[in-house]
Motif scaffolding. Structure first.
Motif, PDB file in Angstrom:
ATOM      1  N   ALA A 105       0.974  -1.035  -0.292  1.00 48.92           N
ATOM      2  CA  ALA A 105       0.062   0.235   0.029  1.00 48.92           C
ATOM      3  C   ALA A 105       0.911   1.272   0.024  1.00 48.92           C
ATOM      4  O   ALA A 105       1.798   1.145   0.535  1.00 48.92           O
ATOM      5  CB  ALA A 105      -0.769   0.007   1.182  1.00 48.92           C
ATOM      6  N   THR A 106       0.455   2.199  -0.623  1.00 47.42           N
ATOM      7  CA  THR A 106       1.184   3.584  -0.754  1.00 47.42           C
ATOM      8  C   THR A 106       0.199   4.374  -0.590  1.00 47.42           C
ATOM      9  O   THR A 106      -0.716   4.779  -1.137  1.00 47.42           O
ATOM     10  CB  THR A 106       1.873   3.697  -2.234  1.00 47.42           C
ATOM     11  OG1 THR A 106       2.854   2.558  -2.254  1.00 47.42           O
ATOM     12  CG2 THR A 106       2.718   4.930  -2.142  1.00 47.42           C
ATOM     13  N   GLY A 107       0.437   5.614   0.091  1.00 49.24           N
ATOM     14  CA  GLY A 107      -0.087   6.905   0.374  1.00 49.24           C
ATOM     15  C   GLY A 107       0.810   8.136  -0.321  1.00 49.24           C
ATOM     16  O   GLY A 107       1.957   7.849  -0.199  1.00 49.24           O
ATOM     17  N   PHE A 108       0.166   8.893  -0.827  1.00 51.93           N
ATOM     18  CA  PHE A 108       0.942   9.981  -1.649  1.00 51.93           C
ATOM     19  C   PHE A 108       0.337  11.426  -1.415  1.00 51.93           C
ATOM     20  O   PHE A 108      -1.039  11.186  -1.262  1.00 51.93           O
ATOM     21  CB  PHE A 108       1.086   9.792  -3.134  1.00 51.93           C
ATOM     22  CG  PHE A 108      -0.176   9.577  -3.884  1.00 51.93           C
ATOM     23  CD1 PHE A 108      -0.673  10.859  -4.610  1.00 51.93           C
ATOM     24  CD2 PHE A 108      -0.994   8.660  -3.944  1.00 51.93           C
ATOM     25  CE1 PHE A 108      -1.607  10.837  -5.290  1.00 51.93           C
ATOM     26  CE2 PHE A 108      -2.125   8.636  -4.729  1.00 51.93           C
ATOM     27  CZ  PHE A 108      -2.511   9.824  -5.322  1.00 51.93           C
ATOM     28  N   ALA A 109       0.726  12.419  -1.503  1.00 53.42           N
ATOM     29  CA  ALA A 109       0.569  13.757  -1.723  1.00 53.42           C
ATOM     30  C   ALA A 109       1.468  14.634  -2.464  1.00 53.42           C
ATOM     31  O   ALA A 109       2.629  14.431  -2.303  1.00 53.42           O
ATOM     32  CB  ALA A 109       0.157  14.455  -0.254  1.00 53.42           C
ATOM     33  N   THR A 110       0.799  15.534  -3.539  1.00 49.47           N
ATOM     34  CA  THR A 110       1.258  16.348  -4.446  1.00 49.47           C
ATOM     35  C   THR A 110       0.904  17.565  -4.404  1.00 49.47           C
ATOM     36  O   THR A 110      -0.429  17.785  -4.317  1.00 49.47           O
ATOM     37  CB  THR A 110       1.823  15.745  -5.802  1.00 49.47           C
ATOM     38  OG1 THR A 110       2.256  14.226  -5.735  1.00 49.47           O
ATOM     39  CG2 THR A 110       2.551  16.438  -6.710  1.00 49.47           C
ATOM     40  N   ARG A 111       1.782  18.824  -4.251  1.00 53.91           N
ATOM     41  CA  ARG A 111       1.285  19.990  -4.459  1.00 53.91           C
ATOM     42  C   ARG A 111       1.898  20.550  -5.641  1.00 53.91           C
ATOM     43  O   ARG A 111       3.042  20.789  -5.957  1.00 53.91           O
ATOM     44  CB  ARG A 111       1.707  20.974  -3.362  1.00 53.91           C
ATOM     45  CG  ARG A 111       1.126  22.418  -3.119  1.00 53.91           C
ATOM     46  CD  ARG A 111       1.546  23.111  -2.150  1.00 53.91           C
ATOM     47  NE  ARG A 111       3.052  23.175  -2.020  1.00 53.91           N
ATOM     48  CZ  ARG A 111       3.658  24.198  -2.508  1.00 53.91           C
ATOM     49  NH1 ARG A 111       3.169  25.005  -3.496  1.00 53.91           N
ATOM     50  NH2 ARG A 111       4.901  24.183  -2.395  1.00 53.91           N
ATOM     51  N   PHE A 112       0.984  21.189  -6.551  1.00 58.96           N
ATOM     52  CA  PHE A 112       1.123  21.752  -7.768  1.00 58.96           C
ATOM     53  C   PHE A 112       1.022  23.377  -7.613  1.00 58.96           C
ATOM     54  O   PHE A 112       0.215  23.780  -7.267  1.00 58.96           O
ATOM     55  CB  PHE A 112       0.556  21.365  -8.840  1.00 58.96           C
ATOM     56  CG  PHE A 112       0.600  19.897  -9.338  1.00 58.96           C
ATOM     57  CD1 PHE A 112       1.539  19.049 -10.004  1.00 58.96           C
ATOM     58  CD2 PHE A 112      -0.450  18.747  -8.739  1.00 58.96           C
ATOM     59  CE1 PHE A 112       1.584  17.808 -10.314  1.00 58.96           C
ATOM     60  CE2 PHE A 112      -0.182  17.363  -8.780  1.00 58.96           C
ATOM     61  CZ  PHE A 112       0.725  17.034  -9.626  1.00 58.96           C
ATOM     62  N   GLU A 113       2.129  24.063  -8.445  1.00 59.78           N
ATOM     63  CA  GLU A 113       1.974  25.362  -8.707  1.00 59.78           C
ATOM     64  C   GLU A 113       1.920  25.686 -10.230  1.00 59.78           C
ATOM     65  O   GLU A 113       2.816  24.976 -11.068  1.00 59.78           O
ATOM     66  CB  GLU A 113       3.287  26.313  -7.883  1.00 59.78           C
ATOM     67  CG  GLU A 113       3.317  26.030  -6.640  1.00 59.78           C
ATOM     68  CD  GLU A 113       4.319  26.955  -5.963  1.00 59.78           C
ATOM     69  OE1 GLU A 113       4.817  27.866  -6.809  1.00 59.78           O
ATOM     70  OE2 GLU A 113       4.561  26.637  -4.847  1.00 59.78           O
ATOM     71  N   ASP A 114       0.915  26.416 -10.568  1.00 60.31           N
ATOM     72  CA  ASP A 114       0.930  26.866 -11.836  1.00 60.31           C
ATOM     73  C   ASP A 114       0.525  25.427 -12.812  1.00 60.31           C
ATOM     74  O   ASP A 114       0.910  25.250 -14.048  1.00 60.31           O
ATOM     75  CB  ASP A 114       1.993  27.590 -12.608  1.00 60.31           C
ATOM     76  CG  ASP A 114       2.081  28.964 -11.787  1.00 60.31           C
ATOM     77  OD1 ASP A 114       0.923  29.511 -11.802  1.00 60.31           O
ATOM     78  OD2 ASP A 114       3.353  29.225 -11.512  1.00 60.31           O
ATOM     79  N   LEU A 115      -0.118  24.626 -12.414  1.00 55.71           N
ATOM     80  CA  LEU A 115      -0.648  23.280 -13.038  1.00 55.71           C
ATOM     81  C   LEU A 115      -1.247  23.890 -14.448  1.00 55.71           C
ATOM     82  O   LEU A 115      -2.286  24.623 -14.317  1.00 55.71           O
ATOM     83  CB  LEU A 115      -1.635  22.497 -12.217  1.00 55.71           C
ATOM     84  CG  LEU A 115      -2.200  21.273 -12.991  1.00 55.71           C
ATOM     85  CD1 LEU A 115      -0.995  20.208 -13.103  1.00 55.71           C
ATOM     86  CD2 LEU A 115      -3.110  20.696 -11.925  1.00 55.71           C
ATOM     87  N   ILE A 116      -1.016  22.981 -15.453  1.00 58.96           N
ATOM     88  CA  ILE A 116      -1.679  23.554 -16.871  1.00 58.96           C
ATOM     89  C   ILE A 116      -2.727  22.620 -17.043  1.00 58.96           C
ATOM     90  O   ILE A 116      -2.658  21.190 -17.042  1.00 58.96           O
ATOM     91  CB  ILE A 116      -0.511  23.341 -17.830  1.00 58.96           C
ATOM     92  CG1 ILE A 116       0.747  24.232 -17.841  1.00 58.96           C
ATOM     93  CG2 ILE A 116      -1.053  23.539 -19.316  1.00 58.96           C
ATOM     94  CD1 ILE A 116       1.853  23.795 -18.764  1.00 58.96           C
ATOM     95  N   VAL A 117      -3.843  23.204 -17.382  1.00 56.08           N
ATOM     96  CA  VAL A 117      -5.209  22.529 -17.607  1.00 56.08           C
ATOM     97  C   VAL A 117      -5.941  22.942 -18.617  1.00 56.08           C
ATOM     98  O   VAL A 117      -5.622  24.224 -19.208  1.00 56.08           O
ATOM     99  CB  VAL A 117      -5.984  22.676 -15.953  1.00 56.08           C
ATOM    100  CG1 VAL A 117      -5.515  22.206 -14.964  1.00 56.08           C
ATOM    101  CG2 VAL A 117      -6.755  24.043 -15.969  1.00 56.08           C
ATOM    102  N   PHE A 118      -6.663  22.325 -19.296  1.00 58.14           N
ATOM    103  CA  PHE A 118      -7.580  22.808 -20.238  1.00 58.14           C
ATOM    104  C   PHE A 118      -9.002  23.096 -19.853  1.00 58.14           C
ATOM    105  O   PHE A 118      -9.678  22.110 -18.925  1.00 58.14           O
ATOM    106  CB  PHE A 118      -7.719  21.605 -21.441  1.00 58.14           C
ATOM    107  CG  PHE A 118      -8.475  22.081 -22.638  1.00 58.14           C
ATOM    108  CD1 PHE A 118      -7.814  22.660 -23.382  1.00 58.14           C
ATOM    109  CD2 PHE A 118      -9.928  21.356 -22.771  1.00 58.14           C
ATOM    110  CE1 PHE A 118      -8.699  23.011 -24.645  1.00 58.14           C
ATOM    111  CE2 PHE A 118     -10.516  21.862 -23.863  1.00 58.14           C
ATOM    112  CZ  PHE A 118      -9.851  22.643 -24.669  1.00 58.14           C
TER     113      PHE A 118
END
Length: 134
Positions: A105-118
C-alpha cells in the motif's frame, strides 16, 4: 518560436547497514524561455524482518509547457508558465507465500503550482492544485 532545454541528472544509491538503501537524485535544467531550475528526489527503503519493506520518497518537479501548448492556434496559450511540484509518498510491502507474492500500500500527496489545465476553450495555469490518495 523554438525552445531549448539542457539538463543534467545525477543519482547516488547508498546501502546503509545491510537493511537500508537510500537513493538521492538531483536534476538541473536550463530552459531557453523559463530559465534554470534544480529539482531533487530522496528515496529511502528499509527492509525489516519477515519480508516487510518500508519505503518512501520526497521530491520536487518542473515541467515547462510544450510548444503546442504555447502556440496551437485552437487551444494554445503563449502566456503559460511552467508547472512546479513537490510531494511525497510512503508505503509498505509485505512478502507473501515465501516471497512468491507481495502485497503493498502506498499513500501520496503532491502540491502543484501553475498546473496546466484545459478549461474547455484553452489551456491555462491553475495557481495551486493538490493530489493525494492511497
Amino acid at each position: 518560436m523554438s525552445a531549448r532545454t539542457t539538463g543534467i541528472y545525477v543519482e547516488e544509491r547508498m546501502g546503509i547497514g545491510g537493511r537500508a538503501l537510500v537513493a538521492l537524485g538531483l536534476r538541473a535544467d536550463d530552459h531557453s524561455r523559463f530559465g534554470g531550475v534544480v529539482t531533487y528526489r530522496l528515496s529511502p527503503v528499509l527492509n525489516l524482518d519477515r519480508g516487510v519493506r518500508l519505503r518512501g520518497s520526497i521530491g520536487s518537479g518542473f515541467r515547462a509547457p510544450g510548444l503546442s501548448q504555447l502556440l496551437d492556434p485552437a487551444f494554445g496559450n503563449p502566456d503559460l508558465e511552467p508547472e512546479r511540484s513537490d510531494g511525497f509518498e510512503a508505503g509498505i510491502d509485505v512478502g507473501l507465500g515465501e516471497g512468491a507474492w507481495r502485497a503493498g500500500a502506498t499513500g501520496f500527496a503532491t502540491r502543484f503550482e501553475d498546473l496546466i489545465v484545459f478549461d474547455g476553450d484553452a489551456l491555462r495555469n491553475v495557481g495551486e492544485a493538490r493530489s493525494r490518495g492511497i
